[in-house]
Design an enzyme around this catalytic site. Sequence first.
Site: not given
Ligand code: NAD
Length: 427
Positions: A104, A223, A226, A228-229
């Site tokens: 990471k 969230g 990516n 959550g949506y």
């Molecule tokens: P992202 O940046 O696309 O989205 C993050 C979301 O969280 C945004 O909507 C943001 O507004 C929201 N957010 C930020 N701070 C916040 C808070 N204090 N309270 C509530 N919402 C908040 O990131 P992502 O890629 O969706 O990643 C989200 C999580 O999933 C992380 O923990 C990441 O490590 C994990 N993850 C991501 C992937 C991936 O493929 N993108 C894979 C595995 C795990």
Amino acid sequence: MNNSGVYQKSREEVLEIGKKYKFPEDKLKEFLKPDKVLEVNIPVKLGTELVTFKGYRSQHNNNLGPYKGGLRFHPRVNKDEVMALSLWMSLKTAVVGVPFGGAKGGIAVDPKVLTEKQLENLSREYTRKVFDILGPEKDVPAPDVNTNPKIIDWMADEYIKINQKSKIKNQKLNELYATFTGKSKYGLSGRTEATGFGGVTVLNELVKKLKLNPKKTTIAVMGFGNVGYYFADLASKNGFQVIAVSDSKGGIVKNGQGRYIPLDIPLVFECKNEKGSLAGCYCAGGVCDTRGGQLISNEELLELSVDILVPAALENVINENNMQNIKAKIIIEMANGPITPKAYHYLTEKGVIIVPDILANSGGVAASFIEWEQNMKNKTYKKDVVLKRLEKLMIAAFANVWEESKKNKTDLKEASYLVALKRILKS
Ligand code: NAD
């Protein structure tokens, strides 16, 4: 959300489970130490000023294959956090059964205050600083919080430029592109939705085991990036009632006749894109109307009376301060480490079923493996083929963990760690 000491906590958690299942202690302790943690200074010109940002890459373990893990741009990124996240990646790649290890990295920066050019310079400079430790068979980064295919494309481009200039070895272009996953150029069709898709595949398998009816199952997602949506969108397309979503500025729910009613996720998405945040969508464009719409805080979202809670933002959001107020009976950890160990034990004791992050969000890294393989073989896979393969991997991973949990009469997290440790320490 104090995140200090997260590596130590996660290390102790794995050690405890490893000891319980009698893995050799010396092997366990060796595995728990990251192989290498690189800390770099990244100077970037912001206007007339030269500002130095801190960057990190933690290569945790490569017993099962090249180091693999995302890059996060966030002001809170620090050495301790990337070390913990890299340990989880080692476990995650093993649970989902792809031939990768764990890594990471990230930069302590708020990317939202940078111009696009400054962000590009920062991304390229980071690549130059960590160049030596990357490579398709060494370490393969991907997007994470606040990073996206555009940033990864800049990094891949920079990596290839340096490689070709230095003529270190005669590697083919398609193989050089395999150094990064989550790209748009030479990328994988289906990668963008892969993590959410994987999470919903796990959700579908879980509700089958628990004999729940999706149509009567309510979900709140914290969230709306990516992960959550896509989770919210696919869960609602699979018939679940997604009644609340949120981003960093807060969330929205909609009341109707004394109960929360499902949100129209595509409409919410469209509105968020237009307004910049979900809070801006309050009572806009039919997302919520004047009778039913309600703006809620992230704290309120976590404490809603829903069947399933899906934290999909940052770490430690469910902790000692709010664990007693959590009403959901199932939690799907789509974010990494969203529940502190204390809260985890408290909720598990109470009978809450928690699908751990290393299983729930492993669809991202599983898709990364498919992208890496596609690049290494110089092929282009079709989206339906990718998603079918991903679904198969996720169903198999869930089945293994479920079986291990039944066999050992334990929760899904312990069972996931057990599956991972068996694979990693055997190799
Ligand atoms: P992202 O940046 O696309 O989205 C993050 C979301 O969280 C945004 O909507 C943001 O507004 C929201 N957010 C930020 N701070 C916040 C808070 N204090 N309270 C509530 N919402 C908040 O990131 P992502 O890629 O969706 O990643 C989200 C999580 O999933 C992380 O923990 C990441 O490590 C994990 N993850 C991501 C992937 C991936 O493929 N993108 C894979 C595995 C795990």
